[in-house]
Design a protein around this motif. Structure first.
Motif, PDB file in Angstrom:
ATOM      1  N   ILE A 254      89.431 -30.268  27.111  1.00 28.64           N
ATOM      2  CA  ILE A 254      90.735 -30.920  26.996  1.00 28.64           C
ATOM      3  C   ILE A 254      91.293 -30.763  25.586  1.00 28.64           C
ATOM      4  CG2 ILE A 254      91.897 -33.166  27.048  1.00 28.64           C
ATOM      5  CD1 ILE A 254      90.006 -33.929  29.348  1.00 28.64           C
ATOM      6  N   GLU A 255      90.433 -30.913  24.583  1.00 27.99           N
ATOM      7  CA  GLU A 255      90.884 -30.724  23.202  1.00 27.99           C
ATOM      8  C   GLU A 255      91.419 -29.312  22.986  1.00 27.99           C
ATOM      9  OE1 GLU A 255      89.160 -30.968  18.612  1.00 27.99           O
ATOM     10  OE2 GLU A 255      87.919 -31.666  20.283  1.00 27.99           O
ATOM     11  N   ALA A 256      90.745 -28.315  23.582  1.00 24.26           N
ATOM     12  CA  ALA A 256      91.218 -26.935  23.460  1.00 24.26           C
ATOM     13  C   ALA A 256      92.591 -26.761  24.108  1.00 24.26           C
ATOM     14  CB  ALA A 256      90.208 -25.986  24.091  1.00 24.26           C
ATOM     15  N   PHE A 257      92.783 -27.367  25.270  1.00 26.67           N
ATOM     16  CA  PHE A 257      94.079 -27.272  25.946  1.00 26.67           C
ATOM     17  C   PHE A 257      95.160 -28.037  25.182  1.00 26.67           C
ATOM     18  CE2 PHE A 257      91.883 -25.242  29.280  1.00 26.67           C
ATOM     19  CZ  PHE A 257      92.826 -24.667  30.130  1.00 26.67           C
ATOM     20  N   GLU A 258      94.779 -29.116  24.536  1.00 29.81           N
ATOM     21  CA  GLU A 258      95.739 -29.847  23.701  1.00 29.81           C
ATOM     22  C   GLU A 258      96.191 -28.986  22.521  1.00 29.81           C
ATOM     23  OE1 GLU A 258      94.121 -34.410  24.603  1.00 29.81           O
ATOM     24  OE2 GLU A 258      93.371 -33.280  22.872  1.00 29.81           O
ATOM     25  N   LEU A 259      95.263 -28.231  21.959  1.00 31.06           N
ATOM     26  CA  LEU A 259      95.627 -27.310  20.883  1.00 31.06           C
ATOM     27  C   LEU A 259      96.604 -26.247  21.378  1.00 31.06           C
ATOM     28  CD1 LEU A 259      92.125 -26.741  19.184  1.00 31.06           C
ATOM     29  CD2 LEU A 259      94.066 -28.024  18.246  1.00 31.06           C
ATOM     30  N   LEU A 260      96.338 -25.714  22.567  1.00 28.57           N
ATOM     31  CA  LEU A 260      97.226 -24.704  23.138  1.00 28.57           C
ATOM     32  C   LEU A 260      98.610 -25.278  23.426  1.00 28.57           C
ATOM     33  CD1 LEU A 260      94.787 -22.889  25.597  1.00 28.57           C
ATOM     34  CD2 LEU A 260      95.779 -21.942  23.503  1.00 28.57           C
ATOM     35  N   SER A 261      98.659 -26.541  23.855  1.00 29.09           N
ATOM     36  CA  SER A 261      99.959 -27.155  24.174  1.00 29.09           C
ATOM     37  C   SER A 261     100.829 -27.300  22.928  1.00 29.09           C
ATOM     38  CB  SER A 261      99.741 -28.524  24.840  1.00 29.09           C
ATOM     39  OG  SER A 261      99.253 -29.472  23.912  1.00 29.09           O
ATOM     40  N   ARG A 262     100.188 -27.332  21.758  1.00 28.70           N
ATOM     41  CA  ARG A 262     100.941 -27.453  20.500  1.00 28.70           C
ATOM     42  C   ARG A 262     101.178 -26.103  19.829  1.00 28.70           C
ATOM     43  NH1 ARG A 262      97.300 -31.942  20.097  1.00 28.70           N
ATOM     44  NH2 ARG A 262      95.924 -30.794  18.676  1.00 28.70           N
ATOM     45  N   ASP A 263     100.715 -25.039  20.464  1.00 26.19           N
ATOM     46  CA  ASP A 263     100.878 -23.684  19.917  1.00 26.19           C
ATOM     47  C   ASP A 263     102.240 -23.143  20.330  1.00 26.19           C
ATOM     48  OD1 ASP A 263     100.839 -21.017  19.257  1.00 26.19           O
ATOM     49  OD2 ASP A 263      98.850 -20.619  20.098  1.00 26.19           O
ATOM     50  N   PRO A 264     103.169 -22.945  19.384  1.00 29.26           N
ATOM     51  CA  PRO A 264     104.512 -22.481  19.757  1.00 29.26           C
ATOM     52  C   PRO A 264     104.516 -21.074  20.357  1.00 29.26           C
ATOM     53  CG  PRO A 264     104.219 -22.440  17.367  1.00 29.26           C
ATOM     54  CD  PRO A 264     103.031 -23.144  17.929  1.00 29.26           C
ATOM     55  N   GLY A 265     103.435 -20.320  20.124  1.00 32.03           N
ATOM     56  CA  GLY A 265     103.378 -18.961  20.659  1.00 32.03           C
ATOM     57  C   GLY A 265     102.713 -18.866  22.016  1.00 32.03           C
ATOM     58  N   PHE A 266     102.407 -20.013  22.627  1.00 34.69           N
ATOM     59  CA  PHE A 266     101.724 -19.995  23.917  1.00 34.69           C
ATOM     60  C   PHE A 266     102.512 -20.781  24.948  1.00 34.69           C
ATOM     61  CE2 PHE A 266      98.604 -21.641  27.004  1.00 34.69           C
ATOM     62  CZ  PHE A 266      98.035 -20.444  27.404  1.00 34.69           C
ATOM     63  N   ASP A 267     102.702 -20.180  26.106  1.00 34.74           N
ATOM     64  CA  ASP A 267     103.441 -20.808  27.201  1.00 34.74           C
ATOM     65  C   ASP A 267     102.459 -21.529  28.123  1.00 34.74           C
ATOM     66  OD1 ASP A 267     105.091 -21.590  29.230  1.00 34.74           O
ATOM     67  OD2 ASP A 267     105.652 -19.571  29.882  1.00 34.74           O
ATOM     68  N   SER A 268     102.354 -22.844  27.993  1.00 36.51           N
ATOM     69  CA  SER A 268     101.391 -23.622  28.770  1.00 36.51           C
ATOM     70  C   SER A 268     101.717 -23.677  30.256  1.00 36.51           C
ATOM     71  CB  SER A 268     101.307 -25.058  28.219  1.00 36.51           C
ATOM     72  OG  SER A 268     100.768 -25.066  26.921  1.00 36.51           O
ATOM     73  N   SER A 269     102.934 -23.295  30.623  1.00 37.12           N
ATOM     74  CA  SER A 269     103.289 -23.304  32.042  1.00 37.12           C
ATOM     75  C   SER A 269     102.569 -22.197  32.818  1.00 37.12           C
ATOM     76  CB  SER A 269     104.801 -23.159  32.210  1.00 37.12           C
ATOM     77  OG  SER A 269     105.227 -21.870  31.784  1.00 37.12           O
ATOM     78  N   ARG A 270     101.926 -21.275  32.088  1.00 36.08           N
ATOM     79  CA  ARG A 270     101.224 -20.162  32.733  1.00 36.08           C
ATOM     80  C   ARG A 270      99.788 -20.523  33.105  1.00 36.08           C
ATOM     81  NH1 ARG A 270     101.119 -16.257  27.995  1.00 36.08           N
ATOM     82  NH2 ARG A 270     100.088 -14.865  29.474  1.00 36.08           N
ATOM     83  N   ILE A 271      99.375 -21.724  32.801  1.00 39.24           N
ATOM     84  CA  ILE A 271      97.962 -22.054  32.911  1.00 39.24           C
ATOM     85  C   ILE A 271      97.768 -23.404  33.592  1.00 39.24           C
ATOM     86  CG2 ILE A 271      97.841 -23.252  30.678  1.00 39.24           C
ATOM     87  CD1 ILE A 271      95.177 -21.817  30.185  1.00 39.24           C
ATOM     88  N   ARG A 272      96.598 -23.564  34.222  1.00 39.29           N
ATOM     89  CA  ARG A 272      96.269 -24.839  34.833  1.00 39.29           C
ATOM     90  C   ARG A 272      94.791 -25.155  34.565  1.00 39.29           C
ATOM     91  NH1 ARG A 272      99.722 -27.090  35.284  1.00 39.29           N
ATOM     92  NH2 ARG A 272     100.854 -26.825  37.231  1.00 39.29           N
ATOM     93  N   LEU A 273      94.528 -26.372  34.131  1.00 33.39           N
ATOM     94  CA  LEU A 273      93.171 -26.863  33.913  1.00 33.39           C
ATOM     95  C   LEU A 273      92.827 -27.859  35.012  1.00 33.39           C
ATOM     96  CD1 LEU A 273      90.541 -27.418  32.328  1.00 33.39           C
ATOM     97  CD2 LEU A 273      91.837 -29.070  30.942  1.00 33.39           C
ATOM     98  N   LEU A 274      91.748 -27.585  35.750  1.00 31.93           N
ATOM     99  CA  LEU A 274      91.281 -28.483  36.801  1.00 31.93           C
ATOM    100  C   LEU A 274      89.925 -29.047  36.378  1.00 31.93           C
ATOM    101  CD1 LEU A 274      92.069 -26.347  39.992  1.00 31.93           C
ATOM    102  CD2 LEU A 274      93.583 -27.882  38.711  1.00 31.93           C
ATOM    103  N   ILE A 275      89.774 -30.365  36.461  1.00 32.30           N
ATOM    104  CA  ILE A 275      88.526 -31.010  36.063  1.00 32.30           C
ATOM    105  C   ILE A 275      88.016 -31.868  37.212  1.00 32.30           C
ATOM    106  CG2 ILE A 275      87.463 -32.686  34.510  1.00 32.30           C
ATOM    107  CD1 ILE A 275      89.276 -31.712  32.310  1.00 32.30           C
ATOM    108  N   GLY A 276      86.831 -31.508  37.722  1.00 32.37           N
ATOM    109  CA  GLY A 276      86.197 -32.259  38.793  1.00 32.37           C
ATOM    110  C   GLY A 276      84.849 -32.774  38.353  1.00 32.37           C
ATOM    111  N   GLY A 277      84.594 -34.039  38.553  1.00 37.15           N
ATOM    112  CA  GLY A 277      83.307 -34.607  38.165  1.00 37.15           C
ATOM    113  C   GLY A 277      83.437 -36.056  37.757  1.00 37.15           C
TER     114      GLY A 277
END
Length: 426
Positions: A254-277
């Motif tokens: 989740i921390e890694a995805f949070e970093l990506l969400s703040r990266d202006p050069g990365f489009d987070s709409s292209r990705i999905r994180l699924l967490i089961g457990g």
């Protein structure tokens, strides 16, 4: 023959794809009578097992004929603590009391962890001239020293001195050791103070049969999960499944995805994180998932649900908070479903990934490195597709479940037969 297995924290429901249950199943299918010894306390739910209410003369029988006997401890609330050790000591004592009045097994197979009941099982076998195997699955109790903060390591080492000797004695006295990866077998043999023989074997977990979108249909999922997958179509899907623990935890992902969400050069709409457990700090996981637009919570997944989700994912996530070997159920679930692994573990899995190009190795505990690897894979879908194809070929060639557990059962049979022949000739 009569075979006794022990796994103190064994799940009894939705557990068909766990190592102990698979070994039991294949032994039963070969015509053997199998008894599983496990704790009366449910380690996952932190409550007394409800199955005990249906036990007859202390034995609860599963539909496949597996007889389950419960070792009584005191229960505990925390995974790490003196009370858990005390619970295991009581469980081991209860095992010795119960075992003495039952028909003798022809062989015992004890899981480690935990080292206390494994030592009790091996001690019982020694006292009654019965062969014993220890299935080494984790470095107990040494792992508690390994993960202790540096200033506390001397204190932890001193506190574990007697328990370390207990584990060493059990490993040394066992007829043979088996393990789920080479590095774990090497540790067990070093702890036992001996070299490897032809009786010591590695049997990989292979805890899931190969699955794809045909063998794991959407019909295996509920409406909520189907909606999540529909929402993920056309995106790069990264999935974490399994128990949350201090070693492997989705908060690092989740921390890694949070970093990506703040990266202006990365489009987070292209990705999905699924967490089961579920597990340690589950509330914090749920809170941060809710605040992350690219993430979705799946909850605890039953095996058919897990297969259906993973066979429609692109990359499996095995984050490690600490540098340590691991080749666990999670890894085999990903490989069985044909997806490469973003891996933080050392040992056999890291070597396999590097040699076969079926994933990416990243440093343990490094969210920035994890984010960079995720970004690189999203930007290179062709590489991901090629890795998926290699994963399929690799799993079919090296980790077929029938072959793995057929070989494991044959080894158990051979150890028992060899021991019997030795005793007869003696």
């Amino acid at each position: 023959m009569i075979v006794w297995l022990s796994t103190i924290g064994q799940r009894l429901d939705h557990a068909d794809n766990t190592r102990t249950m698979l070994l039991a199943r294949y032994l039963i299918e070969r015509g053997h009578d199998v008894t599983l010894w496990t704790s009366a306390f449910d380690h996952i739910r932190k409550q007394w097992r409800t199955e005990m209410a249906d036990a007859v003369d202390g034995c609860w029988t599963m539909p496949n004929g597996l007889e389950v006997r419960f070792m009584q401890g005191c229960g505990y609330k925390r995974n790490i603590g003196v009370r858990r050790l005390y619970d295991h000591l009581l469980a081991a004592r209860d095992f010795r009391r119960e075992a003495e009045v039952l028909p003798r097994p022809d062989i015992v197979v004890a899981s480690l962890p935990d080292h206390v009941t494994a030592a009790a099982m091996v001690g019982f076998a020694r006292d009654h001239c019965i062969p014993s195997l220890i299935d080494v699955r984790d470095k107990w109790p040494d792992i508690f020293h390994d993960y202790a903060p540096a200033p506390l390591k001397p204190l932890v080492r001193a506190g574990l001195l007697f328990e370390s000797r207990r584990a060493r004695g059990a490993l040394h006295q066992a007829t043979a050791l088996v393990a789920m990866m080479n590095s774990m077998l090497d540790w067990g043999l070093a702890k036992a103070g001996r070299g490897r023989t032809d009786k010591d074997k590695v049997f990989y977990l292979s805890t899931m049969e190969s699955a794809d979108s045909v063998s794991a249909p959407l019909a295996d999922l509920g409406e909520e999960h189907r909606e999540i997958l529909a929402d993920s179509e056309g995106k790069a899907v990264f999935t974490f499944v399994g128990t949350y623990n201090r070693t492997q935890h989705p908060l690092l992902v989740i921390e890694a995805f949070e970093l990506l969400s703040r990266d202006p050069g990365f489009d987070s709409s292209r990705i999905r994180l699924l967490i089961g457990g579920d597990g340690v700090d589950a509330d914090e996981v749920d809170r941060r998932i809710a605040a992350l637009p690219s993430a979705r919570r799946l909850g605890w997944l039953k095996p058919p649900e897990m297969r259906a989700i993973l066979s429609r994912s692109d990359v499996g996530l095995l984050p490690m908070n600490f540098a340590s070997p691991a080749f666990n159920n999670k890894a085999f679930a990903y490989l069985a479903c044909g997806i490469p692994i973003l891996n933080g573990a050392l040992g056999d899995l890291a070597e396999l990934i590097a040699e076969q190009d079926v994933g990416v190795n990243v440093p343990a505990g490094d969210a920035a490195a994890l984010a960079a690897s995720i970004k690189a894979l999203v930007d290179d879908p062709g590489r991901v597709a090629a890795m998926k194809a290699r994963v399929r070929d690799l799993y079919a060639a090296s980790f077929d479940q029938d072959r793995t557990y057929g070989d494991y059962v044959a080894h158990v049979e051979a150890i028992a037969a060899g021991w019997k022949a030795t005793q007869t000739s003696g």
